[in-house]
Design a protein around this motif. Structure first.
Motif, short mmCIF file in Angstrom:
data_model
loop_
_atom_site.label_atom_id
_atom_site.label_comp_id
_atom_site.label_asym_id
_atom_site.label_seq_id
_atom_site.Cartn_x
_atom_site.Cartn_y
_atom_site.Cartn_z
N TRP A 173 0.01 3.49 3.10
CA TRP A 173 0.61 3.09 4.38
C TRP A 173 2.11 3.38 4.38
O TRP A 173 2.67 3.83 5.39
N SER B 27 0.85 -1.19 0.00
CA SER B 27 0.00 0.00 0.00
C SER B 27 0.88 1.24 0.00
O SER B 27 1.56 1.53 1.00
N PRO C 215 -12.23 -4.28 -1.10
CA PRO C 215 -10.91 -3.68 -0.84
C PRO C 215 -11.00 -2.27 -0.25
O PRO C 215 -10.21 -1.91 0.63
N ASN D 275 -9.05 -0.81 8.35
CA ASN D 275 -7.70 -0.82 8.91
C ASN D 275 -7.26 0.58 9.32
O ASN D 275 -6.67 0.76 10.41
N TRP D 276 -7.51 1.57 8.48
CA TRP D 276 -7.13 2.93 8.84
C TRP D 276 -7.89 3.40 10.07
O TRP D 276 -7.33 4.08 10.95
N TYR E 249 -12.21 -2.56 3.34
CA TYR E 249 -11.12 -3.18 4.11
C TYR E 249 -10.07 -2.14 4.48
O TYR E 249 -9.57 -2.10 5.61
N THR E 250 -9.75 -1.26 3.53
CA THR E 250 -8.79 -0.19 3.80
C THR E 250 -9.32 0.78 4.85
O THR E 250 -8.60 1.19 5.77
N GLN F 181 1.78 -4.64 6.52
CA GLN F 181 2.56 -4.58 5.29
C GLN F 181 3.64 -5.65 5.24
O GLN F 181 4.75 -5.41 4.74
#
Length: 310
Positions: free
Chosen positions: A47, A44, A179, A186-187, A182-183, A87
């Motif tokens: 990230w 990413s 996706p 996580n953020w 999902y991002t 990551q």
């Protein structure tokens, strides 16, 4: 002239970060088989840039606002742990076992942000920023936004609410498939964890921090029981609540759905509760240190005890 020189001095660092980002992106997309376990599985750029610029500003800021070896180690450890679950190839494993997904979220939302907040690196990071970024970080509107989330009731509501949201089985299923969502998941875990623990582990007194040590201690206690309850509900469920992992294929076929779920429920239950207790101890220690700092030194320079009763 000095400002221009500083801006030109930033260019090599920016170029190095962008070059590293391009190399990792190319390798992860075109030579994924070359990437070892500790390298990104699904790279990413966002990230990478967030972590890269934060580390760069922190290391540069150490010359202006040093924080000592212990706090530096805490900060770097927190950053490394968040990077490791997001990551590296661990992310693949976390997408194929529910209990590993819970490990990922405990690190993103609890352990990593806890260590970073305990290091209290904010002034060091800001000191290492280029002037335009520093102005943005210190802008009154940014301060108002952060101040809103620093209100104890808001911080607790988001901290517990986001955990519950992403663990709600229908939402969890969609988030693991989409996706974009999902991002966002996580953020939200990382940012919310940083905001919450930065309130709880603030070493400053009430005037500077905006709330008392007693309130911060109450925040630690207040999040324990809802997390225990949520973990227990998952651990003792008699049916598979998270069908995504059966649908996509479990990494370890020997661990069936209910066993995977029970392990995950235990991870939701026990480590966060333990971290809340550790947070409470840290708050009490910060309160002790603040009281010692404010207490006048008696004649002879020996403390009369005060907080400890000695």
């Amino acid at each position: 002239m000095a400002a221009a020189a500083r801006r030109h001095g930033d260019l090599p660092g920016i170029a190095a970060l962008l070059s590293a980002m391009c190399v990792l992106w190319a390798l992860s997309h075109y030579r994924a088989s070359w990437m070892p376990f500790w390298a990104p599985w699904d790279f990413s750029p966002l990230w990478f840039l967030a972590a890269g610029f934060t580390l760069w500003w922190f290391l540069r800021g150490l010359a202006r606002v040093p924080i000592g070896a212990g706090r530096t180690i805490l900060f770097l450890s927190g950053m490394a742990l968040i990077w490791a679950v997001l990551q590296t190839h661990f992310e693949y494993a976390a997408q194929h076992m529910f209990f590993l997904n819970r490990v990922q979220h405990v690190v993103m939302h609890h352990l990593g942000p806890f260590l970073i907040a305990l290091a209290w690196p904010w002034e060091t990071i800001i000191a290492g920023m280029p002037e335009p970024a520093r102005r943005v970080a210190r802008h009154r509107y940014v301060g108002r936004i952060i101040g809103f989330f620093r209100q104890p009731e808001i911080a607790i509501a988001f901290f517990l609410g986001l955990i519950a949201l992403w663990l709600w089985p229908p939402v969890h299923f969609v988030a693991m498939l989409d996706p974009g969502l999902y991002t966002v998941m996580n953020w939200s875990m990382v940012v919310d964890g940083l905001l919450f623990w930065a309130v709880v582990l603030d070493p400053r007194g009430r005037e500077a921090a905006g709330n008392s040590f007693g309130m911060r201690a109450a925040m630690c206690v207040g999040i324990i029981f809802p997390q225990i309850a949520g973990g227990a509900i998952i651990a003792f469920a008699d049916r598979d609540l998270y069908g995504f992992y059966a649908w996509c294929g479990r990494l370890y076929p020997g661990i069936d759905a209910l066993s995977d779920q029970r392990l995950g429920g235990g991870i939701v239950w026990i480590p966060p509760a333990m971290m809340s207790v550790i947070g409470l101890i840290c708050v009490l220690n910060a309160m002790r240190r603040e009281q010692e700092r404010l207490s006048p030194a008696p004649e002879g320079g020996v403390s009369s005890g005060g907080w400890t009763g000695r």
